[in-house]
Write a protein that holds these residues in place. Structure first.
Motif, PDB file in Angstrom:
ATOM      1  N   ARG A  30       1.244  -1.291   0.111  1.00  0.00           N
ATOM      2  CA  ARG A  30       0.156   0.351  -0.102  1.00  0.00           C
ATOM      3  C   ARG A  30       0.899   1.178  -0.202  1.00  0.00           C
ATOM      4  O   ARG A  30       1.502   1.002   0.677  1.00  0.00           O
ATOM      5  N   ALA A  31       0.536   2.057  -0.929  1.00  0.00           N
ATOM      6  CA  ALA A  31       1.457   3.433  -0.606  1.00  0.00           C
ATOM      7  C   ALA A  31       1.329   4.673   0.624  1.00  0.00           C
ATOM      8  O   ALA A  31       2.276   4.496   0.611  1.00  0.00           O
ATOM      9  N   ALA A  39      -6.384   4.230  -0.964  1.00  0.00           N
ATOM     10  CA  ALA A  39      -6.013   4.773  -1.653  1.00  0.00           C
ATOM     11  C   ALA A  39      -5.220   4.860  -3.557  1.00  0.00           C
ATOM     12  O   ALA A  39      -4.801   5.600  -4.310  1.00  0.00           O
ATOM     13  N   GLY A  40      -3.940   3.575  -2.998  1.00  0.00           N
ATOM     14  CA  GLY A  40      -3.154   3.335  -3.958  1.00  0.00           C
ATOM     15  C   GLY A  40      -2.109   1.889  -3.792  1.00  0.00           C
ATOM     16  O   GLY A  40      -1.917   1.542  -2.315  1.00  0.00           O
ATOM     17  N   SER A  42       0.748  -1.137  -5.216  1.00  0.00           N
ATOM     18  CA  SER A  42       1.684  -1.604  -5.708  1.00  0.00           C
ATOM     19  C   SER A  42       1.841  -2.668  -5.943  1.00  0.00           C
ATOM     20  O   SER A  42       1.874  -3.521  -4.729  1.00  0.00           O
ATOM     21  N   GLU A  50       8.355  -1.842  -8.860  1.00  0.00           N
ATOM     22  CA  GLU A  50       7.002  -2.268  -9.142  1.00  0.00           C
ATOM     23  C   GLU A  50       6.708  -2.683 -10.382  1.00  0.00           C
ATOM     24  O   GLU A  50       7.575  -2.185 -11.179  1.00  0.00           O
ATOM     25  N   TRP A  52       3.491  -2.932 -10.963  1.00  0.00           N
ATOM     26  CA  TRP A  52       2.168  -2.081 -11.507  1.00  0.00           C
ATOM     27  C   TRP A  52       1.397  -1.593 -10.547  1.00  0.00           C
ATOM     28  O   TRP A  52       1.598  -1.910  -9.538  1.00  0.00           O
ATOM     29  N   TRP A  53       0.889  -0.409 -10.779  1.00  0.00           N
ATOM     30  CA  TRP A  53       0.080   0.432 -10.084  1.00  0.00           C
ATOM     31  C   TRP A  53      -1.089   0.803 -10.284  1.00  0.00           C
ATOM     32  O   TRP A  53      -1.418   0.510 -11.450  1.00  0.00           O
ATOM     33  N   TYR A  54      -1.867   0.375  -8.975  1.00  0.00           N
ATOM     34  CA  TYR A  54      -3.060   0.354  -8.858  1.00  0.00           C
ATOM     35  C   TYR A  54      -3.505   2.306  -8.494  1.00  0.00           C
ATOM     36  O   TYR A  54      -3.045   2.174  -7.271  1.00  0.00           O
ATOM     37  N   ALA A  55      -3.953   3.044  -8.604  1.00  0.00           N
ATOM     38  CA  ALA A  55      -4.630   4.139  -8.072  1.00  0.00           C
ATOM     39  C   ALA A  55      -5.373   4.427  -6.764  1.00  0.00           C
ATOM     40  O   ALA A  55      -5.558   4.897  -5.694  1.00  0.00           O
ATOM     41  N   SER A  56      -6.058   3.359  -6.931  1.00  0.00           N
ATOM     42  CA  SER A  56      -7.263   2.626  -6.194  1.00  0.00           C
ATOM     43  C   SER A  56      -7.598   1.529  -5.642  1.00  0.00           C
ATOM     44  O   SER A  56      -7.848   0.816  -6.556  1.00  0.00           O
ATOM     45  N   ALA A  59      -9.970  -0.078  -8.244  1.00  0.00           N
ATOM     46  CA  ALA A  59     -10.038  -0.518  -9.283  1.00  0.00           C
ATOM     47  C   ALA A  59      -9.044  -1.391 -10.001  1.00  0.00           C
ATOM     48  O   ALA A  59      -8.843  -2.063 -10.789  1.00  0.00           O
TER      49      ALA A  59
END
Length: 153
Positions: A30-31, A39-40, A42, A50, A52-56, A59
Motif C-alpha cells: 500500500r502507498a 488510495a494506492g 503497487s 514495482e 504495476w500500480w493501482y491508483a485506487s 480499480a
C-alpha cells in the motif's frame, strides 16, 4: 493483453504483466497503509521493483482484490492499541502493559522517539522488537490511557 494476478500451485502470488511475462512471488504494498489504505497499491517483484500500480483499491478486479487482501493480512500485522493499562516508569526505556484489538500484551518502549504522530491524532508506536502498534485516535482513549501517554509526548 491485460495484466492478471493469481496464485500458483505453491500458493505464491504470480503477476502476468501486459506483455505476457509471468512474475512469481510478487507482493502488494500500500502507498499509504495508515492514512489512506484504499488510495494506492503497487504490485512489487521479489527484488522490490514495482511491476504495476493501482491508483485506487476500487480499480482492482474483485477476484484479484481477494488475493491481495489475503496477502496483506499476513504482511500488515499492526495491532491497534485500545487501552494503556500501566507503564513501569515515566522514563525510557519502559515497559507498557496494553490492551490491543488482538488481546493484552506487554511492550518495551526504548525512547520517546519511538512514538510518532502519523496524521492528526493517529500515533505509531514501535516496540523494542520492531513491532509497530497503532493508536488510531489518541483523543478517543480512556482518561487513564491519555494521562499515561501524555507523559511520553
Amino acid at each position: 493483453m491485460s495484466q492478471r494476478l493469481e496464485r500458483d500451485t505453491l500458493g505464491r502470488l504470480v503477476f502476468k504483466d501486459p506483455n505476457g511475462k509471468m512474475h512469481t512471488g510478487v507482493y502488494p504494498v500500500r502507498a499509504f497503509p495508515i492514512t489512506a489504505p484504499a488510495a494506492g497499491l503497487s504490485i512489487m517483484d521479489q527484488s522490490g521493483k514495482e511491476l504495476w500500480w493501482y491508483a485506487s483499491i476500487a480499480a482492482i478486479p474483485e477476484s484479484e482484490l481477494a488475493l491481495i487482501e489475503e496477502e496483506m493480512t499476513a504482511r500488515e500485522f499492526m495491532p491497534v492499541i485500545e487501552k494503556i493499562i500501566q507503564v513501569s516508569t515515566f522514563a525510557t526505556p519502559s515497559i507498557w502493559d496494553i490492551e490491543t484489538d488482538k488481546g493484552p500484551t506487554r511492550i518495551r518502549l526504548k525512547g520517546e522517539e519511538d512514538i510518532r504522530r502519523i496524521a492528526g491524532n493517529t500515533l505509531l508506536i514501535a516496540d523494542s522488537n520492531g513491532l509497530q502498534f497503532l493508536i488510531k485516535d489518541s483523543t478517543a482513549l480512556d482518561k487513564n490511557s491519555k494521562k499515561l501517554l501524555d507523559r511520553f509526548r
